[in-house]
Write a protein that holds these residues in place. Structure first.
Motif, mmCIF file in Angstrom:
data_model
loop_
_atom_site.group_PDB
_atom_site.id
_atom_site.type_symbol
_atom_site.label_atom_id
_atom_site.label_comp_id
_atom_site.label_asym_id
_atom_site.label_seq_id
_atom_site.Cartn_x
_atom_site.Cartn_y
_atom_site.Cartn_z
ATOM 1 N N ASP A 38 0.806 -1.215 0.000
ATOM 2 C CA ASP A 38 0.000 0.000 0.000
ATOM 3 C C ASP A 38 0.841 1.268 0.000
ATOM 4 O O ASP A 38 1.880 1.337 0.655
ATOM 5 C CB ASP A 38 -0.908 0.034 1.237
ATOM 6 C CG ASP A 38 -1.957 -1.065 1.220
ATOM 7 O OD1 ASP A 38 -2.293 -1.518 0.113
ATOM 8 O OD2 ASP A 38 -2.432 -1.457 2.296
ATOM 9 N N HIS A 39 0.353 2.260 -0.744
ATOM 10 C CA HIS A 39 0.873 3.617 -0.593
ATOM 11 C C HIS A 39 -0.287 4.532 -0.223
ATOM 12 O O HIS A 39 -1.454 4.148 -0.310
ATOM 13 C CB HIS A 39 1.597 4.094 -1.864
ATOM 14 C CG HIS A 39 0.741 4.149 -3.093
ATOM 15 N ND1 HIS A 39 0.988 3.382 -4.210
ATOM 16 C CD2 HIS A 39 -0.362 4.882 -3.393
ATOM 17 C CE1 HIS A 39 0.086 3.644 -5.146
ATOM 18 N NE2 HIS A 39 -0.750 4.544 -4.665
ATOM 19 N N LEU A 40 0.047 5.736 0.214
ATOM 20 C CA LEU A 40 -0.945 6.658 0.760
ATOM 21 C C LEU A 40 -1.664 7.431 -0.333
ATOM 22 O O LEU A 40 -1.040 8.138 -1.125
ATOM 23 C CB LEU A 40 -0.258 7.635 1.724
ATOM 24 C CG LEU A 40 -1.127 8.758 2.302
ATOM 25 C CD1 LEU A 40 -2.240 8.185 3.186
ATOM 26 C CD2 LEU A 40 -0.262 9.746 3.097
ATOM 27 N N ALA A 41 -2.982 7.305 -0.354
ATOM 28 C CA ALA A 41 -3.841 8.134 -1.196
ATOM 29 C C ALA A 41 -4.708 8.990 -0.263
ATOM 30 O O ALA A 41 -4.387 9.157 0.908
ATOM 31 C CB ALA A 41 -4.687 7.252 -2.113
ATOM 32 N N GLY A 42 -5.806 9.519 -0.763
ATOM 33 C CA GLY A 42 -6.620 10.409 0.052
ATOM 34 C C GLY A 42 -6.059 11.822 0.029
ATOM 35 O O GLY A 42 -5.023 12.102 -0.590
#
Length: 255
Positions: free
Chosen positions: A186-190
């Motif tokens: 996972d990488h950070l979205a939002g």
């Protein structure tokens, strides 16, 4: 029925030309119909038919400005869907010789995923924020996975971003896990991921490579990323379990 809706959605990207157009739009920009036709290697009339299906199916939106027709992904959730499909499909063996291999490696190191950071750099920043308590990771994060886990911006993380000057909109989640198709993690979205990407680009800590999605870290960016996240770019991209794959917790710099 749900099955019919899923089948209709899958049908939209089942065609190679339509898939190529959608993947081109992962760079977050609006493209003209002609540009997308060239990206997919089809005629203007064929592209127009494909684009009409993608717009009516809700994957793309269009805007006309004068004689030009611009298209982009409908929203960040479409980008997340495409990135997840790429992750499930697995990495492709580059074709076209050295040039294609170099381009593929650049994408894997650092790139944009619509409006946030992805690749080894995006995953390393996310890991550092989790280690520092700025993000709370739910099940599914922290190792090879085929489905994204949960990422939640903590109160400490919210304060840390505010100290950097971030003002996050409240009309979308502050943090969301996006499965990275090259790293399989996972990488950070939002909105927090969007702000961090914009912040790094505005400060010229990362720059686009050519006209695609790949990014390169500048000399000043190397220092800034070490101060903020404890990242040693010499080991970013090392796999979990590699003794080199250790970065310090996110710093408290106020750049």
């Amino acid at each position: 029925m749900s099955a019919e809706r899923v089948a209709a959605l899958a049908g939209l990207v089942a065609d190679r030309s339509r898939a190529a157009m959608c993947l081109a739009l992962l760079d977050g920009r609006a493209w003209t119909a002609g540009e997308l036709a060239r990206a997919a290697g089809v005629s203007a009339s064929t592209a127009s038919e494909h684009l009409a299906r993608l717009v009516s199916g809700g994957l793309l939106v269009e805007r006309r400005q004068g004689r030009w027709r611009y298209l982009r992904l409908a929203d960040p959730s479409v980008a997340g869907l495409l990135e997840a499909l790429l992750a499930h499909a697995g990495p492709a063996r580059p074709t076209g010789g050295l040039r294609a291999s170099v381009a593929s490696a650049a994408l894997a190191r650092a790139r944009t995923c619509y409006d946030h950071l992805a690749g080894a750099l995006g995953v390393a920043i996310t890991d550092s924020m989790v280690a520092a308590g700025l993000l709370d990771a739910g099940p599914g994060d922290g190792g090879p996975t085929t489905s994204p886990g949960a990422l939640v911006l903590t109160a400490e993380g919210d304060a840390w971003l505010a100290g950097l000057g971030a003002v996050l909109p409240r009309d979308r989640p502050a943090a969301r896990a996006c499965l990275d198709w090259t790293e399989r993690r996972d990488h950070l979205a939002g909105s927090a991921g969007v702000w961090l990407c914009a912040h790094l680009r505005e400060r010229d800590w990362v720059r686009p490579v050519g006209s695609g999605r790949a990014l390169q870290v500048t000399r000043t960016g190397e220092s800034a990323l070490f101060d903020l996240f404890g990242l040693d770019l010499g080991v970013v991209g090392a796999r979990p379990g590699d003794p080199r794959a250790t970065s310090g917790a996110a710093g408290r710099g106020r750049r």
